[in-house]
Design a protein around this motif. Structure first.
Motif, mmCIF file in Angstrom:
data_model
loop_
_atom_site.group_PDB
_atom_site.id
_atom_site.type_symbol
_atom_site.label_atom_id
_atom_site.label_comp_id
_atom_site.label_asym_id
_atom_site.label_seq_id
_atom_site.Cartn_x
_atom_site.Cartn_y
_atom_site.Cartn_z
ATOM 1 N N GLY A 51 0.795 -1.230 0.000
ATOM 2 C CA GLY A 51 0.000 0.000 0.000
ATOM 3 C C GLY A 51 0.820 1.269 0.000
ATOM 4 O O GLY A 51 0.308 2.335 0.360
ATOM 5 N N LEU A 52 2.089 1.189 -0.426
ATOM 6 C CA LEU A 52 2.964 2.351 -0.397
ATOM 7 C C LEU A 52 3.182 2.903 -1.809
ATOM 8 O O LEU A 52 3.362 2.140 -2.761
ATOM 9 C CB LEU A 52 4.321 1.980 0.208
ATOM 10 C CG LEU A 52 4.316 1.430 1.645
ATOM 11 C CD1 LEU A 52 5.721 1.025 2.063
ATOM 12 C CD2 LEU A 52 3.741 2.449 2.611
ATOM 13 N N VAL A 53 3.197 4.227 -1.914
ATOM 14 C CA VAL A 53 3.515 4.893 -3.173
ATOM 15 C C VAL A 53 5.031 4.915 -3.334
ATOM 16 O O VAL A 53 5.751 5.225 -2.384
ATOM 17 C CB VAL A 53 2.953 6.327 -3.187
ATOM 18 C CG1 VAL A 53 3.391 7.069 -4.438
ATOM 19 C CG2 VAL A 53 1.435 6.306 -3.061
ATOM 20 N N TYR A 54 5.494 4.587 -4.549
ATOM 21 C CA TYR A 54 6.942 4.559 -4.751
ATOM 22 C C TYR A 54 7.279 4.842 -6.200
ATOM 23 O O TYR A 54 6.444 4.743 -7.103
ATOM 24 C CB TYR A 54 7.510 3.203 -4.348
ATOM 25 C CG TYR A 54 7.271 2.094 -5.343
ATOM 26 C CD1 TYR A 54 8.297 1.636 -6.174
ATOM 27 C CD2 TYR A 54 6.013 1.488 -5.469
ATOM 28 C CE1 TYR A 54 8.088 0.620 -7.093
ATOM 29 C CE2 TYR A 54 5.789 0.462 -6.373
ATOM 30 C CZ TYR A 54 6.838 0.036 -7.188
ATOM 31 O OH TYR A 54 6.617 -0.974 -8.099
ATOM 32 N N GLU A 55 8.539 5.188 -6.412
ATOM 33 C CA GLU A 55 9.083 5.392 -7.748
ATOM 34 C C GLU A 55 10.148 4.340 -8.000
ATOM 35 O O GLU A 55 11.045 4.143 -7.178
ATOM 36 C CB GLU A 55 9.697 6.794 -7.844
ATOM 37 C CG GLU A 55 10.371 7.095 -9.167
ATOM 38 C CD GLU A 55 11.050 8.449 -9.188
ATOM 39 O OE1 GLU A 55 11.906 8.662 -10.088
ATOM 40 O OE2 GLU A 55 10.744 9.294 -8.315
ATOM 41 N N ASP A 56 10.025 3.640 -9.126
ATOM 42 C CA ASP A 56 11.028 2.658 -9.521
ATOM 43 C C ASP A 56 12.201 3.405 -10.146
ATOM 44 O O ASP A 56 12.039 4.107 -11.144
ATOM 45 C CB ASP A 56 10.416 1.687 -10.527
ATOM 46 C CG ASP A 56 11.276 0.460 -10.747
ATOM 47 O OD1 ASP A 56 12.114 0.161 -9.883
ATOM 48 O OD2 ASP A 56 11.107 -0.194 -11.788
ATOM 49 N N TYR A 71 12.283 4.670 -4.561
ATOM 50 C CA TYR A 71 12.182 5.905 -3.799
ATOM 51 C C TYR A 71 10.752 6.047 -3.308
ATOM 52 O O TYR A 71 9.810 6.050 -4.092
ATOM 53 C CB TYR A 71 12.556 7.115 -4.658
ATOM 54 C CG TYR A 71 12.381 8.436 -3.928
ATOM 55 C CD1 TYR A 71 13.214 8.770 -2.860
ATOM 56 C CD2 TYR A 71 11.375 9.331 -4.296
ATOM 57 C CE1 TYR A 71 13.053 9.963 -2.173
ATOM 58 C CE2 TYR A 71 11.212 10.535 -3.623
ATOM 59 C CZ TYR A 71 12.053 10.846 -2.566
ATOM 60 O OH TYR A 71 11.888 12.035 -1.881
ATOM 61 N N LEU A 72 10.613 6.130 -1.997
ATOM 62 C CA LEU A 72 9.307 6.279 -1.367
ATOM 63 C C LEU A 72 9.240 7.663 -0.733
ATOM 64 O O LEU A 72 9.918 7.919 0.275
ATOM 65 C CB LEU A 72 9.077 5.207 -0.289
ATOM 66 C CG LEU A 72 8.913 3.762 -0.776
ATOM 67 C CD1 LEU A 72 10.246 3.133 -1.164
ATOM 68 C CD2 LEU A 72 8.241 2.912 0.305
#
Length: 284
Positions: A51-56, A71-72
């Motif tokens: 349930g976490l927003v992140y960038e690959d 990156y969260l």
């Protein structure tokens, strides 16, 4: 069997023992990388599964090795934890930590060393340092995070990587969790029957020596129940740190202490980061 035969037989046994010991030492020397680095290529999950927003993130190391990470983002203007993980698995095996740090209001950048996860290459000591340094540069130069908002965090083997990085840059703070003083120190305890084991170590990862050069606030975290890295390593690392420092004694084993310690861990970490001026609200 006469006396000469007995002597000859004894010499043969001795020669065999010497050859066997030499073969064992050679195998131990050559297999060190396999014993130390235990990467997994496949990702077991992603932060989205928690349930976490992140960038690959994909980025190159200074030597051209292709690296990957997640990156969260945290609250705007808040602190960001640069996470140097341990020797096994990959970033996907640290989701529990990512959830915990997110709940504390921390942004996180976690990356895989070369040879781990989707990062290319083969791990070694110089390479893991280059990877951590490039992760720092990604945060500062490409993401625009001021150094004064970055907390360098290392667990287990990552503690040595994080300490070396923090000795070369100027983060807001350094957290060294469940880390050994140096690999030769740990090897001497794991293989007390092996002569010259310290000299056989191809990798140093000298956490204690790096800590002597760190100039930011330092938190050392360790559990007396750690079954892999004995508690006295944490105590020695704390003694080596100079300036503003703190020690957080937790409970549980090497791989689950941060979870089993519950509020002791999170409140202690928040208290340290608040005192270090990293922008974390101190737990009540």
């Amino acid at each position: 069997m006469n006396g000469q035969d007995v002597v000859q037989a004894g010499l043969l046994v001795l020669a065999g023992a010497v050859v066997a010991a030499a073969a064992y030492l050679l195998a131990l020397y050559l297999r060190q990388a396999r014993l130390l680095y235990q990467p997994t290529a496949a990702l077991a999950a992603t932060p989205a599964d928690a349930g976490l927003v992140y960038e690959d993130v994909r980025f190159p190391a200074a030597d051209g090795t292709a690296l990957s990470g997640w990156y969260l983002p945290g609250p705007p203007g808040g602190p960001v934890l640069l996470f140097c993980h341990g020797n096994a698995g990959n970033i996907s095996h640290r989701l529990e930590s990512l959830v915990l740090f997110h709940r504390m209001g921390l942004g996180v950048f976690i990356f895989d060393y070369r040879g781990y996860g989707r990062s290319s290459g083969t791990p070694d000591e110089a390479g893991t340092h280059l990877d951590a340094l490039e992760a720092w540069r990604w945060l500062v130069e490409r993401r625009g995070i001021p150094p004064g908002r970055i907390v360098v965090f290392g667990r287990s083997l990552g503690g040595a990587v994080a300490a070396r990085l923090a000795a070369e840059v100027r983060p807001a703070a350094l957290v060294v969790e469940s880390a050994f003083t140096s690999l030769p120190d740990l090897a001497a305890e794991l293989f007390p029957h092996v002569p010259l084991v310290r000299r056989l170590c191809r990798f140093r990862y000298n956490t204690r020596e790096h800590l002597r050069r760190v100039r930011c606030p330092v938190l050392v975290v360790h559990s007396p129940e750690d079954e892999i890295v004995p508690f006295h390593h944490g105590e020695a690392n704390f003694e080596a740190a100079t300036g503003d420092k703190a020690f957080l004694r937790i409970t549980g084993g090497h791989n689950d202490g941060f979870l089993r310690s519950g509020a002791t861990y999170t409140a202690g970490l928040a208290r340290f980061l608040h005192r270090a001026g990293a922008g974390v609200r101190e737990a009540p």
